[in-house]
Design a protein around this motif. Structure first.
Motif, PDB file in Angstrom:
ATOM      1  N   TYR A 129       0.828  -1.205   0.000  1.00 13.41           N
ATOM      2  CA  TYR A 129       0.000   0.000   0.000  1.00 13.41           C
ATOM      3  C   TYR A 129       0.868   1.263   0.000  1.00 13.41           C
ATOM      4  O   TYR A 129       0.514   2.271  -0.607  1.00 13.41           O
ATOM      5  CB  TYR A 129      -0.938   0.003   1.213  1.00 13.41           C
ATOM      6  N   GLU A 193      -7.913   7.505  -0.477  1.00 15.00           N
ATOM      7  CA  GLU A 193      -8.420   6.205  -0.037  1.00 15.00           C
ATOM      8  C   GLU A 193      -7.270   5.245   0.278  1.00 15.00           C
ATOM      9  O   GLU A 193      -7.325   4.503   1.259  1.00 15.00           O
ATOM     10  CB  GLU A 193      -9.317   5.616  -1.126  1.00 15.00           C
ATOM     11  N   VAL A 194      -6.233   5.275  -0.552  1.00 13.45           N
ATOM     12  CA  VAL A 194      -5.081   4.407  -0.315  1.00 13.45           C
ATOM     13  C   VAL A 194      -4.388   4.789   0.988  1.00 13.45           C
ATOM     14  O   VAL A 194      -4.000   3.941   1.791  1.00 13.45           O
ATOM     15  CB  VAL A 194      -4.100   4.466  -1.501  1.00 13.45           C
ATOM     16  N   GLN A 196      -5.748   6.186   3.529  1.00 13.98           N
ATOM     17  CA  GLN A 196      -6.605   5.768   4.637  1.00 13.98           C
ATOM     18  C   GLN A 196      -6.438   4.279   4.916  1.00 13.98           C
ATOM     19  O   GLN A 196      -6.403   3.846   6.076  1.00 13.98           O
ATOM     20  CB  GLN A 196      -8.071   6.072   4.300  1.00 13.98           C
ATOM     21  N   LYS A 197      -6.318   3.500   3.817  1.00  8.91           N
ATOM     22  CA  LYS A 197      -6.091   2.067   3.987  1.00  8.91           C
ATOM     23  C   LYS A 197      -4.781   1.815   4.742  1.00  8.91           C
ATOM     24  O   LYS A 197      -4.693   0.942   5.605  1.00  8.91           O
ATOM     25  CB  LYS A 197      -6.042   1.380   2.624  1.00  8.91           C
ATOM     26  N   ASP A 200      -5.381   2.451   8.267  1.00  6.67           N
ATOM     27  CA  ASP A 200      -6.170   1.368   8.870  1.00  6.67           C
ATOM     28  C   ASP A 200      -5.304   0.144   9.135  1.00  6.67           C
ATOM     29  O   ASP A 200      -5.430  -0.524  10.168  1.00  6.67           O
ATOM     30  CB  ASP A 200      -7.330   0.995   7.936  1.00  6.67           C
ATOM     31  N   LYS A 229      -9.396  -8.790   4.504  1.00  2.79           N
ATOM     32  CA  LYS A 229     -10.004  -7.512   4.148  1.00  2.79           C
ATOM     33  C   LYS A 229      -9.088  -6.657   3.296  1.00  2.79           C
ATOM     34  O   LYS A 229      -9.531  -5.847   2.489  1.00  2.79           O
ATOM     35  CB  LYS A 229     -10.374  -6.775   5.441  1.00  2.79           C
ATOM     36  N   TYR A 230      -7.770  -6.850   3.461  1.00  2.36           N
ATOM     37  CA  TYR A 230      -6.833  -5.976   2.741  1.00  2.36           C
ATOM     38  C   TYR A 230      -6.124  -6.688   1.591  1.00  2.36           C
ATOM     39  O   TYR A 230      -5.382  -6.058   0.841  1.00  2.36           O
ATOM     40  CB  TYR A 230      -5.784  -5.435   3.721  1.00  2.36           C
TER      41      TYR A 230
END
Length: 555
Positions: A129, A193-194, A196-197, A200, A229-230
């Motif tokens: 990521y 979004e990336v 935020q991932k 997370d 999930k990832y």
């Protein structure tokens, strides 16, 4: 103790709040002095208090309470029901015939599984990521620049057109800005979004760390594997800038304008990559403790300068004179000889993505390509002299060039069309200090551009956009204790940067951020040109030995 007159107070008993802490209840997590231990026991006889020395606090495992019998702790685990059970549960018929395990055995396996998940998150998913975020950030920057070029082209063409079509030009620019803003908004949203991932994932890793460091078994069992999930990575969004092709003014046709688009491509985890084009990363390989020479190829030159891999079986070489030679790696035999156009030796050689040999000719200031046994001129320079070159992952050519003892630069070409010039930093200072013929260049897997300068004795690494990332000037203790003398440069699937050190008879390996990793010597003598093949074998051209050594340095 008065906090105004003391920097720090001692810890006090949680019950009497006056005596110094000496004991600790691992069950209730309460600090106690010795005098208050009895009072703490008498406050709740139903709880099995674990009193330990304060220094040994949090050393007692806390077993989970039984869901069916609140006052009992579970020291066993029902494999069929997949739940902790207490002795009362075992005595009942509820788990009759079920396979029962000690909960500490299950805990050990569960921790092992969580540790594997954490390792995958920490070493595979999280770095992936991060790579995606860097990729999107680079594309945002490149998108801005490409649209700036597009806007400049439109403005220039608008100046050529007559005043009566100025309004039309403004509408065209407005349309361009609208598309640019829409694409930037989409790409920026994707970037956010990336990021935020990534945040997370870091939170998941922190939660796992807390659970793993806790003595509370319930906290370990509360961890649900977040890996699935990832594992499904976000779509890779590619942009395409509109193509602007001006024509002569006609009544029915003023311009060609193909709208740009945003495309989605799949990212892959770093352990599943096959090529840089897919936006993914290759499997992780470790450096060998001791690199080893696999084979040696005698080239027959008086002086050998360059080597370039055509495949895992064949290499091109160049040396003194104008002859370019193709050798079989396994057989060590000469397969082909090609004579360059001019009498001087080819300064730099490389192989394109299509498998064609390209080389620079300093005598007539050209870059040439070998196609169907014929040499064709691709680029002709005027004042600048070409030196090193490499073929990029996207099929462009990067060419180093210089004006003797004055200045150097790197130019990116698509065919014979100049796409980018890298010469100055953000303050206007030269990125490459001196004009010299001995420059080598390579592109890294992360699209950084790596260039050696034998005059300034350094490796300069810039980003794809031309921003300086770092300079490498050698390691403190070189094998022959000579000043760093860089020549050839290449990269591998791990984004390592490998540089020949001519005077120290070795090759330096540094990571993509410029940190020294190790030397490769293997009995090398005056190493000059370098290249790597798709299996990460290193090929070293030794100038006076007239040999190319094939070296294994990764596991």
């Amino acid at each position: 103790m008065d906090p105004r007159t003391s920097a720090q107070d001692v810890m006090r008993c949680d019950l009497c709040e006056t005596a110094v802490v000496q004991m600790h209840c691992d069950t209730c997590l309460v600090n106690l002095c010795k005098a208050c231990v009895g009072e703490h026991f008498s406050a709740d006889f139903s709880t099995p208090h674990k009193i330990v020395d304060f220094k040994a606090r949090k050393s007692t495992l806390i077993y989970p309470n039984c869901v069916s019998h609140d006052v009992e702790s579970c020291e066993m685990y029902c494999n069929e029901c997949d739940i902790p059970v207490c002795n009362t549960c075992i005595a009942s018929d509820q788990h009759l015939g079920h396979k029962l395990l000690k909960i500490l055995e299950v805990l050990s396996k569960r921790k092992e599984k969580i540790m594997k998940d954490r390792t995958e998150l920490n070493e595979t998913i999280y770095p992936t990521y991060q790579g995606i975020a860097c990729d999107v950030e680079e594309r945002l920057c490149l998108l801005q620049k490409e649209y700036k070029k597009l806007s400049t082209a439109i403005t220039k063409q608008g100046d050529i057109w007559q005043r009566e079509i100025n309004e039309f030009v403004n509408k065209l620019k407005s349309k361009t800005d609208e598309m640019k803003n829409k694409q930037l908004e989409t790409l920026q949203k994707h970037f956010d979004e990336v990021k935020q991932k990534i945040s997370d994932i870091q939170d998941e890793i922190n939660s796992i760390d807390v659970a793993l460091n806790s003595t509370n078994i319930s906290e370990v069992f509360s961890i649900l594997s977040p890996v699935d999930k990832y594992r499904k990575l976000p779509k890779k969004i590619m942009f395409s800038v509109p193509k602007f092709s001006p024509n002569k003014i006609q009544e029915d046709h003023l311009y060609n304008f193909n709208p740009g688009i945003l495309e989605e491509h799949e990212y892959n985890l770093i352990t599943k990559s096959e090529s840089p084009e897919a936006g993914s990363f290759p499997p992780v390989k470790q450096l060998l403790d001791q690199p080893e020479t696999v084979t040696t190829i005698d080239t027959g030159y008086r002086n050998l300068y360059n080597v370039a891999c055509l495949s895992n079986e064949e290499i091109w070489t160049s040396g003194n004179g104008s002859i370019l030679k193709l050798f079989s790696i396994n057989q060590g035999s000469l397969l082909k000889s090609i004579t360059a156009k001019s009498w001087t030796r080819p300064e730099g050689i490389a192989v394109t993505k299509k498998g064609d040999l390209v080389y620079t000719d300093q005598f007539d200031k050209t870059v040439n390509i070998l196609k169907n046994e014929k040499i064709e001129e691709v680029i002709k320079l005027q004042n600048w002299v070409p030196s090193g070159l490499c073929s990029t992952y996207c099929g462009d050519l990067l060419v180093t060039m210089y004006i003797h003892n004055k200045q150097s630069k790197v130019v990116r070409y698509s065919g014979s069309t100049e796409k980018q010039t890298i010469q100055f930093d953000e303050t206007g200072k030269p990125l490459f200090s001196f004009g010299t013929y001995d420059n080598f260049i390579s592109e890294n897997l992360n699209l950084d551009i790596c260039m050696t300068n034998s005059e300034t004795k350094e490796v300069a690494v810039v980003s794809q956009a031309g921003k300086l990332r770092f300079r490498y000037t050698g390691h403190t203790i070189a094998p022959k204790n000579q000043p760093f003398s860089p020549r050839g440069i290449t990269t591998d699937s791990q984004s390592h940067i490998l540089t020949a050190d001519y005077n120290n008879h070795c090759v330096h390996i540094i990571d993509q951020d410029g940190q020294f990793l190790r030397y490769i010597d293997c009995g090398l003598s005056k190493p000059y040109g370098l290249c790597t093949d798709k299996n990460d074998y290193l090929y070293v051209a030794q100038q006076f030995e007239k040999e190319v050594k094939k070296i294994k340095y990764l596991k």
